[in-house]
Scaffold this motif. Structure first.
Motif, short mmCIF file in Angstrom:
data_model
loop_
_atom_site.label_atom_id
_atom_site.label_comp_id
_atom_site.label_asym_id
_atom_site.label_seq_id
_atom_site.Cartn_x
_atom_site.Cartn_y
_atom_site.Cartn_z
N ALA A 276 0.83 -1.21 0.00
CA ALA A 276 0.00 0.00 0.00
C ALA A 276 0.86 1.26 0.00
O ALA A 276 0.49 2.27 -0.61
CB ALA A 276 -0.93 -0.01 1.21
N MET A 277 2.01 1.22 0.66
CA MET A 277 2.92 2.35 0.63
C MET A 277 3.49 2.56 -0.77
O MET A 277 3.62 3.70 -1.24
CB MET A 277 4.06 2.16 1.64
N THR A 278 3.85 1.48 -1.46
CA THR A 278 4.37 1.63 -2.82
C THR A 278 3.31 2.18 -3.75
O THR A 278 3.60 2.99 -4.64
CB THR A 278 4.89 0.29 -3.37
N ASP A 279 2.06 1.76 -3.56
CA ASP A 279 0.96 2.24 -4.39
C ASP A 279 0.67 3.72 -4.16
O ASP A 279 0.20 4.42 -5.05
CB ASP A 279 -0.31 1.45 -4.11
N ALA A 280 0.94 4.18 -2.92
CA ALA A 280 0.60 5.56 -2.56
C ALA A 280 1.42 6.58 -3.34
O ALA A 280 0.94 7.68 -3.62
CB ALA A 280 0.79 5.77 -1.06
N PRO A 282 3.73 5.95 -6.52
CA PRO A 282 4.43 5.05 -7.46
C PRO A 282 5.66 5.67 -8.10
O PRO A 282 6.64 4.97 -8.37
CB PRO A 282 3.36 4.72 -8.50
N GLU A 283 5.64 6.98 -8.35
CA GLU A 283 6.81 7.61 -8.97
C GLU A 283 8.00 7.58 -8.02
O GLU A 283 9.13 7.27 -8.44
CB GLU A 283 6.47 9.05 -9.36
N ARG A 284 7.78 7.91 -6.75
CA ARG A 284 8.87 7.85 -5.78
C ARG A 284 9.35 6.41 -5.61
O ARG A 284 10.56 6.15 -5.53
CB ARG A 284 8.41 8.41 -4.43
N THR A 285 8.39 5.48 -5.56
CA THR A 285 8.76 4.07 -5.43
C THR A 285 9.66 3.64 -6.57
O THR A 285 10.72 3.03 -6.35
CB THR A 285 7.49 3.20 -5.41
N GLN A 286 9.27 3.96 -7.79
CA GLN A 286 10.04 3.54 -8.95
C GLN A 286 11.43 4.16 -8.95
O GLN A 286 12.44 3.49 -9.21
CB GLN A 286 9.29 3.92 -10.24
N ALA A 287 11.50 5.45 -8.63
CA ALA A 287 12.79 6.13 -8.63
C ALA A 287 13.72 5.55 -7.57
O ALA A 287 14.92 5.33 -7.83
CB ALA A 287 12.58 7.63 -8.38
#
Length: 305
Positions: A276-280, A282-287
């Motif tokens: 759920a944190m990654t979904d919140a 996604p751009e920051r997660t991917q980077a």
């Protein structure tokens, strides 16, 4: 080419639509929902916990027998029934019997088990089945995941036996969040860390509290709340002092058939909150995942399987 972890982050986002449950909720989930709303006294919480743990037997006890089993007075049982929304103990017992009978009618038959290790696995499978039913509506997980994602810094608390769950969550959360602070020591050390988190702009604490529940954890949660932090709690009981202090409680069963408890369902719940944190964001997660992959390749963190 994304790494396997990046691909999972992209492909396994949680959907927010409420699904139709495939089966009726487990008796423990139904009882927790029944008892979770009202604020219960310590004696009333003992009654609720006894009913949750012994539903198939307790549903057919008289008021005198139930009071004796729990160690409270008969008027306490009557007040408990009223506190959870019933006209009296007979009405409560009728609901309990309905839950117990539906469980006996629809549950799997008793099967021969070769040994205690298999029984322990069976118990954990049941915990996971209960968690699966709870995930029929993932709304709370999504909401809390977003809140944890926005909290900078984010503090993860786990003391004593709960250290392993907190460390797992903290290790993974650092891949997708810029400032994760892990607290695994109690007392004044925990208090300092929690107060510093709040002063640095943090808004949430994720706390893990598996049995046996410690006074240190309860005090740390109270310090966090007193400092203005909100607390999301992962534990085994939806009732009790720890849940009373938390803003949000995720209760899931632990495996207790062996000398030491196991935490299969709690581990999946932690992974769901990470998702759920990654979904919140996604751009920051991917980077962040891309940067970590570059760093791990550069320094050869991992073996090439």
């Amino acid at each position: 080419m994304p790494s396997p972890q990046q691909a999972r982050a992209q492909a396994s986002a949680i959907t927010s639509g409420k699904a139709v449950p495939e089966a009726e909720a487990a008796p423990t989930s139904r009882l927790r929902e029944l008892f979770d709303g009202p604020r219960l006294s310590p004696g009333q919480r003992r009654i609720a916990q006894y009913l949750i743990e012994h539903i198939t037997e307790a549903a057919f006890l008289s008021i005198t027998e139930l009071a004796d089993r729990v160690g409270v007075s008969q008027p306490s049982v009557t007040r408990f029934a009223a506190a959870v929304g019933f006209s009296g103990y007979p009405a409560l017992r009728e609901r309990l019997q309905s839950i117990a009978l539906s469980s006996l009618a629809g549950g799997p038959g008793e099967e021969d088990r070769a040994n205690e290790l298999q029984a322990a696995v069976d118990a954990e499978i049941q915990n996971l089945e209960n968690l699966r039913r709870d995930f029929a509506d993932p709304g709370r997980v999504i909401q809390v995941g977003r809140a944890l994602s926005r909290s900078t810094p984010l503090t993860v608390l786990g003391l004593r036996i709960s250290v392993s769950l907190a460390e797992y969550f903290g290790y993974a959360a650092r891949r997708i969040h810029p400032d994760v602070r892990l607290v695994t020591r109690g007392g004044s050390v925990a208090y300092d860390a929690l107060l510093q988190c709040r002063e640095a702009g943090g808004t949430w604490v994720l706390a893990f509290a598996m049995p046996r529940h410690s006074q240190e954890t309860l005090q740390a949660i109270r310090v966090a709340r007193g400092a203005g932090l909100k607390v999301a709690l992962v534990t085994d009981l939806a009732l009790g002092p720890l849940a009373d202090e938390a803003d949000v409680t995720f209760a899931t069963g632990t495996g207790s058939r062996l000398v030491f408890d196991s935490y299969a369902a709690a581990g999946v719940l932690a992974a769901a909150l990470l998702q759920a944190m990654t979904d919140a964001d996604p751009e920051r997660t991917q980077a962040r995942l891309e940067k970590y992959e570059q760093l791990s390749d550069q320094h050869q963190f991992f073996l090439r399987d």
